[in-house]
Structure formats: C-alpha cells, structure tokens
Design an enzyme around this catalytic site. Sequence first.
Site, PDB file in Angstrom:
ATOM      1  N   GLY A 636      -3.335  -3.749   3.747  1.00 21.57           N
ATOM      2  CA  GLY A 636      -3.867  -4.336   4.962  1.00 21.57           C
ATOM      3  C   GLY A 636      -3.116  -3.989   6.216  1.00 21.57           C
ATOM      4  CE  LYS A 637       2.418  -5.311   5.741  1.00 20.64           C
ATOM      5  NZ  LYS A 637       1.969  -6.494   6.473  1.00 20.64           N
ATOM      6  N   GLY A 638      -3.043  -0.720   7.500  1.00 25.62           N
ATOM      7  CA  GLY A 638      -3.550   0.507   8.103  1.00 25.62           C
ATOM      8  C   GLY A 638      -2.792   1.747   7.721  1.00 25.62           C
ATOM      9  CB  VAL A 639       0.171   2.640   6.037  1.00 22.29           C
ATOM     10  CG1 VAL A 639       0.772   2.480   7.420  1.00 22.29           C
ATOM     11  CG2 VAL A 639       0.456   1.417   5.178  1.00 22.29           C
ATOM     12  CB  SER A 640      -3.944   5.289   3.545  1.00 18.62           C
ATOM     13  OG  SER A 640      -4.614   5.651   4.716  1.00 18.62           O
ATOM     14  CB  SER A 641      -2.467   0.143   0.524  1.00 19.72           C
ATOM     15  OG  SER A 641      -3.617  -0.577   0.920  1.00 19.72           O
ATOM     16  CB  SER A 642      -7.499   1.695  -0.562  1.00 19.73           C
ATOM     17  OG  SER A 642      -7.807   2.389   0.627  1.00 19.73           O
ATOM     18  CB  ALA A 643      -5.948   6.751   0.458  1.00 20.29           C
ATOM     19  CG  ASP A 686      -7.174   7.089   5.141  1.00 18.84           C
ATOM     20  OD1 ASP A 686      -6.869   7.654   6.196  1.00 18.84           O
ATOM     21  OD2 ASP A 686      -7.707   5.963   5.090  1.00 18.84           O
TER      22      ASP A 686
END
Length: 983
Positions: A636-643, A686
């Site tokens: 949730g911090k915009g650093v592509s945890s999902s990718a 990402d």
Amino acid sequence: MEADLASGNRLVFAYYITGHGFGHATRVIEVVRHLILAGHEVHVVSAAPEFVFTSAIQSPRLFIRKVLLDCGAVQADALTVDRLASLKKYHETAVVPRFTILETEVKWLKSIKADLVVSDVVPVACRAAADAGIRSVCVTNFSWDFIYAEYVMDAGHHHRSIVWQISADYSHCEFLIRLPGYCPMPAFRDVVDVPLVVRRLHKTRQEARNELGIGDDVKLLILNFGGQPAGWKLKEEYLPPGWLCLVCGASDTEEVPPNFIKLAKDAYTPDMIAASDCMLGKIGYGTVSEALAFKVPFVFVRRDYFNEEPFLRSMLEYYQGGVEMIRRDLLTGQWKPYLERAISLKPCYEGGVNGGEVAAHILQETASGKNYSSDKFSGARRLQDAIVLGYELQRIRGRDLYIPEWYANAENEFGLSKAPPTSRVDERSSPIDYSIQDFEVLHGDVQGFPDTVSFLKSLVELSALNDSGNTEKRREQKAAAGLFNWEEDIFVTRAPGRLDVMGGIADYSGSLVLQMPIREACHVAVQRNHPSKHRLWKHAQARQNSSVQGQTPVLQIVSYGSELSNRAPTFDMNLSDFMDGDKPISYENARKFFGKDPAQKWAAYVAGTILVLMRELGVRFEDSISVLVSSAVPEGKGVSSSASVEVASLSAIAAAHGLSVGSRDVALLCQKVENCIVGAPCGVMDQMTSACGEANKLLAMVCQPAEVLGLVEIPSHIRFWGLDSGIRHSVGGADYGSVRIGAFMGREIIKSTASSMLPVSSSVANGVNNYDSEDNGVELLQSESSLDYLCNLPPHRYEGVYAKVLPESMTGENFVEKFVDHNDPVTVIDEKCNYEVRASAGHPIYENFRVKAFKALLTSAASDEQLISLGELLYQCHYSYNACGLGSDGTDRLVQLVQEAQHSKSSGFEDGTLYGAKITGGGCGGTVCAIGKNSLRSSQRIIQIQQRYKAATGYLPFIFEGSSPGAGKFGYLRIRRRISPKH
C-alpha cells in the site's frame, strides 16, 4: 450497584440504536435493563423488532419507537457486505432527509423531556441532541466513520462527504463509553473504558441442555450467523459423528438434517451459546463477547469489508478462543478438523463481563448533571487514530487492515490489561544462531544479499521448528513449518519492489518510464511433490478424502505478514479447480473464484501465476505445489508490492518445473495475473522493473506495450529516495481506475476529432485544398485519427489542436452515447460516473515529454543546473497528478517539505542538497520520490523531513533508499537440507 442507582431521581433516556443487525440491540438491552432497574425511563429508538427488547425486559418504563435513522452495512448475505449499496443506502436514509430528521428528532427529544441521549452508534442522534440542548454519550466499540472509510475506496471519493459528516456528528457527543475490541475512533475527544457488555444467563448450561433433551455425551455446536449465507444448504455429513448443531436464524421454510436443530426465533441465544461446546459463525461484538464470557471456543469465518472484525478477532485469539475456518470449507461442509481443533482450546478470558451495569451507572451520573471524569485523548493519540482512518480512506479493497503497534498495545484497565501484541513481518528470529550451512545450495548464488541470507535462515528455523513440535509460534509459522518436505529440493527466488522515478500512470498510455528497483524485495520458496508424498493440512485432507476424485494435486500457500493485515495466513486449493474439462478455466472464472472469499483474495497474486502459465504457455501441473511467500516490500505504499510477489512467485514456480521463461516474458505474464485475475488495471512497468531491473540503474521502457530501451546509469552524484506518506495507495482503487478511463476517453475523442477534420477527399475542392495543398496536415490527422497510444501525440499538437475540444469532464453515459466504447481492455465505464477527461488525457502526453527530457538530462554534464532541471520535472509531474485527482494531503506535505529544504536560506548547508519530489505510481497516497545530491548532507535533510512529517502528522515515514537487481539477474536458488547423522 442497583441500590445505588435506585437512590437517584427518575431520569429520561433516549437510546438510539443503529440499524445494523441485532447485535447492537442485544448489547443495548443489557444497559437499558440496568437503567430501568434503577427506576429510570428509557425510550429506545430502533428499527429492530419489538420482541428483541420486550422478551428481555418487561417494564412500563420501556418505550419502543420504531425509526430507522441509519442503515449500517448493507449485506448481500451473512458474509458479504455490499460497500456501494451501504453508502447509497446511508445517503438515502440519513443524508437526503437530514434536515427533516434533525427537525423531527429535536422536537421529539424535547417532547419526552430527555435528560440524556445515548447512541449506539447513530451519528445524527448526537447532532440532534446538541440542537435540542441535551447532552449525549456514545456507547460502542466502533464508529461508522471508520467502517465506511473502507467503502469509499471502492465506491469513489465523492462519497467521502458521508464519512466527514458522520465524524462531525459524533464530535457533538460529550464522551465515548468504549467497549473492548475497539477500533480507532478519532471523532471522540474523551473516552471511558468499560468491561465487556454481555447478556446475563437465564439458565445454567445443564438446564438448557436438559430442556433441549441433549445429554452430556453429545458435542453441541451452535451455528450463529445472523442469517445463513446465500444459496447454502446444510447437510448431515457436515457434522462429525456424535455431534448436534443448533441453528440460529433459520427461516420457517428451511429444512434441516436430523442432526441439526432449528432454534425458535425468540430463543434466548446466550443460554444456547453457554450450553454449547463451540460456536460457528461470523465475528461481531455480540458473538465474540459472549464466546469469551462463557468460555465457548469460536470457529469463525471472516466477513469481508467490515473494519471492526480484525480488532475483535485479535482480542478473541489473544484469549485463545478462536479458530479460523476457510469460507470454502464452511460452504462445502469440511467442518471436522476445525471443530476438533476448537474443542481442544481452553479460552482464558477472566476480565469483567458487567459492562452493561458499569455503563448504566456512568449514564445515570451524566444524566444527573455530573461532568463525568473521563480520560481525554491526547492530541497525539487522536491524531494517530485519525491517521488510521486516513489509511482506510485510501485502502486497497478488502485487504491489509494494519493494526499499528501503538494501537494494539493500548492499555484497557477494565478487563483487557493489554491488547494482543502485534507481530512484525520480520520477527522470525530465534535464540539459536542458525547458519545457512544447514542447507546445501545446489544451484545459484545468494549474491551476498543480507535479506536472502535472512530468508534462508528462516527456512532453517522452520525445519527445526517442524522437528521440535514447538507450539509457541504464530499461526503462519506453524503452517509454514509443515509446508515442505525438508529432504527434497526447494526453489527460492527474489524480486524487488520499484520506485517510480518518472512515468507513473502514463505507462498505460504508452509513455517512456524510468523505474528503479529498490532494496526491499519479496522471497518465494516453492517445492513440488507427487500428490502421494504431499503433506496436506487437515482441512485439505478432509476435503480430498470426501472427493470422488481421490488423490489429486494440491496447491498450499503460506504468506508471512498476514497478522498485520486482514487476510488469512494460508490458502489451499485443488489444482483441478483450475480446469474446466481438459482446458484451463477462463480468467473471468478465476477472478470469480478468488473473489468468493476476500480474506483469501490475496492468493490470486500467487496462485494466479499457475493459471497464467497453464493458459499462456500450455503448462500442465501434475504434482502438488507448496509455496511460502515472505515479502519485505511494504504494501500500500506505491512501491509495487503486488508486482514483486507475482514476479517472485512465477519465477519460483517456473524454476521448480524446469521452465525457461525470459525476464521480459515473466513480466508480461505477471501483468496478466494482475489485470485478468486480480482485476487491477495496471500497466506493465511494475512487473518489468521487478523482473528486468538492475541495481543502481533506471530501467527505461516504452510501454507500447513493453519495449525495454535499456538501463540508464544513475550518475554517481545523484541519489533518489522514497518517502512513504502513510496513506494507503491502490491501483485497484476507484480514482486510479477513473483517471485511466478518463485518459482512454480522451484518446477516443481525439481520434474522433481528427477523423472529423480530415477532408472528404485528398483532391482539391473548388481549386483550394483545406491544407493549402500540403499533405503533411492530412497525414498528421490520419495518424491521429488512428492514434494507438496517447503518448504518441506530441504536446504541441495536443495543445494547438485537441486540448480545447476535450471536455473538462464527462459522464460515462454521455461518452457511451457519443463514442460507444473507450477501447481499454482492463477497465469498464460506469455510465453513472463523471470522469475528468482533459486532465487525465493531458497528463500522459506531457509526462512522456518530461520523461524524455529527464532521461536526456541524466546523461548531461554534472551541474546544479542539471539537478535543478531534473527536480523541476519531478515537481511538474507531481502537480499534474494533482490535476488528475490523484494527489493526497500526505504526499503534498512531503513534496512541500522537500521544497522548503531546497529553498531554505537558514539550513546551515552551503550548497544544494535536495532538488525535487513527486508522488509516485498510482497516486492517491503512497510514496514520494525525491532527488538530490548523493551526499551525507542530503541524507541528513531526508531524515529532517522524515522527523518534520512525523511532528506534523504523528506518522514516521518509511525511507526507501538503495537499490537491488531484478528477479532475472538473481535467477533462482535450488536448495536442500543437509541430512544430519541423527536423521
């Protein structure tokens, strides 16, 4: 205490109860009962049936007024909340008629001469009391501003006014009587904590069982959902032999098997719970408080999209009273392993259960005129609660409710001396100093990455934990310890998150993007085993034993960090669920499959890679697969945890199955996971950065669809930092999606405009061509009439020809009527929604130019002018995001702090340090990227900004600094545990 109450004068209480289910009414009964015992008059304002109150309290001093003043959460069934319907219903119920409601309630309160208004937890009641000049008090463990805050992300930020209105209404009450298992409630300035409010028993356990005709040798389950899940039919085989089940809330027409007993509508539930050996249901205040009070183990199924649940679940599990059941196993009847686990528990709650009596005493004193001595929330504490509410306003759908340490450790002197400690993701250390020498590395190299060494050590610890049978570990560790066959090969991959330096949301419009892989990464360990050798979890074994298919390949996943978020720590499925006959299921059906249980929807990022490999590469999986996911990339911090999770998962699964998939293809396949299975409309930058990036270099890529231009060396005198705003970001959120739709709308309008400007024929009409006999104008229009990517339109053409014809905004209905479709395969136009077209379309056109300029500047001579220009491009990008509606207060504050640091004359630094900053990724919060000189002084400045942000907001930003290579450069490790002599 009742004698003490009875000594007072008769007082009049107006008690408002929210329209959300019976749970609030049942706990109110206990408070009202004590007020009436004290001789007072209570007017209950509720939409609940009268029998709920009159069956428990028979008194002429109890008055029932049936009115619905708020709707609570609208539920599609017992386990599913409809977020958009909830907000719409609240708008219809409480916002549209607000003036009339206030006028009516003020008049009524004056007519009954109320001494005190009590609310559980109707917002408008507090405002009505203030308008009538009457004091008010709220009694609750949650407030509707916190619950609805989560829904806003899905429904759109235009609903935010509902949250602010509710919070403003609550702020009119004197103080909050707060119940255990509470959520953050920043609207209340003062608080008094009370013990659990629990309804008293009318019968002993033995008396209740005798009345039901149930002997002591029978195991008794109570099914308590407040209505059954839609389309669900109970079956006899759901219960183990020798068990009976009491069913609450069954309809008159519903037939139940012989080992299930329908309880009457007016059955007194507390007696039934206390008579049972365990309870099966959804988590709510009533079920949790009564399970704890009567020491009845509670098998719970997560309810999606209700923020109260994680806090109650934490309390339930802290007192060893809870067992989580997977929704799929509930619906298919695989109950046995959960019930067996539940009856082995020994719930240990010893706190007070007289909260109703205590609350009644406080209310009486307040109504009598006493300024009750309550504890004021400190400014910092209220700000902390407000920040959590801010998280919720930005939160990714149905996931990741982070319970901060400061909140989880809050003391409660009435019965919950210390709330359950919150585990951290990295708390996997052990007093034993393990060495990775316990594992033999058969392929690959750890490349000196400390996080990889740490992950391998955690595997060593798990293997030792499995041998020892230690039970003093959290649930996800217990599950992980039995996940692998430690004597067989395990494949490990690593994929980093990314910092969006330039490009951001312009990727889906075909822009050049510049992305830096960060130091934080996700590790995934995968093992494949023949189904006959695979260690199945008990519920998975039970499901397989009951299947006609018999032994079949199974996928089992454990995800570290689940206890910091509202998701289950484990996921499992039969791999045959991915097949429809002899073909893989469609992506649409996969999205529905993972969407059935929001607590397990996170598994789509991991398991989805298997389906993509099946559909896109024709891979068939005959073996069972075990997966352990451990990510240090903050969510949730915009650093592509999902990718990073997708890339690491697909890379590990491919390696375990001997598949050779190039880094670029890994990224494209992972984008399919995100777009088609998860349902998030992201571009590919990402995944491409996580797969193809290199340390200390920016990946340059033209997203048309994914052409990697190469790697841009970050000059040694330049450094990038990421600063987390603390506001959650989501590419699945309504604003990101609406901006993307607006951009694609703009593209279609531009194409249509260009087509309409083309001459009917290229021949000269009346001797004069529309373009002065030059073809280049026609060629331009022809090219623009078939524009594939917005970023292929130069800024001067956009500014000179098209900006003026694009509407500032447009409804989906008007667009569809004129243009039919926006031709974006991953988003759907909502005809009722209003889209910002001009800003959304203009951003990627200008951004593409800014990124090209940024890339060129990086290779120019080092100078202050170079850094100033680079920083200016970042600032321009940031304000362009804001124009699209993708900004946030937190990211704006951070950018402002960087500007102040850059231009400060009293900084004590002789030359420049920081030069610019911008919001990153999908926007609406998340992380800010800052650029500066690569120097100690710049790092000191970043730390100063971090501290100033904390001083202003109470939140300490996470600083991202440093870089690491993508998954392609890391490759994979193949490891196996060394066999010691004792084995």
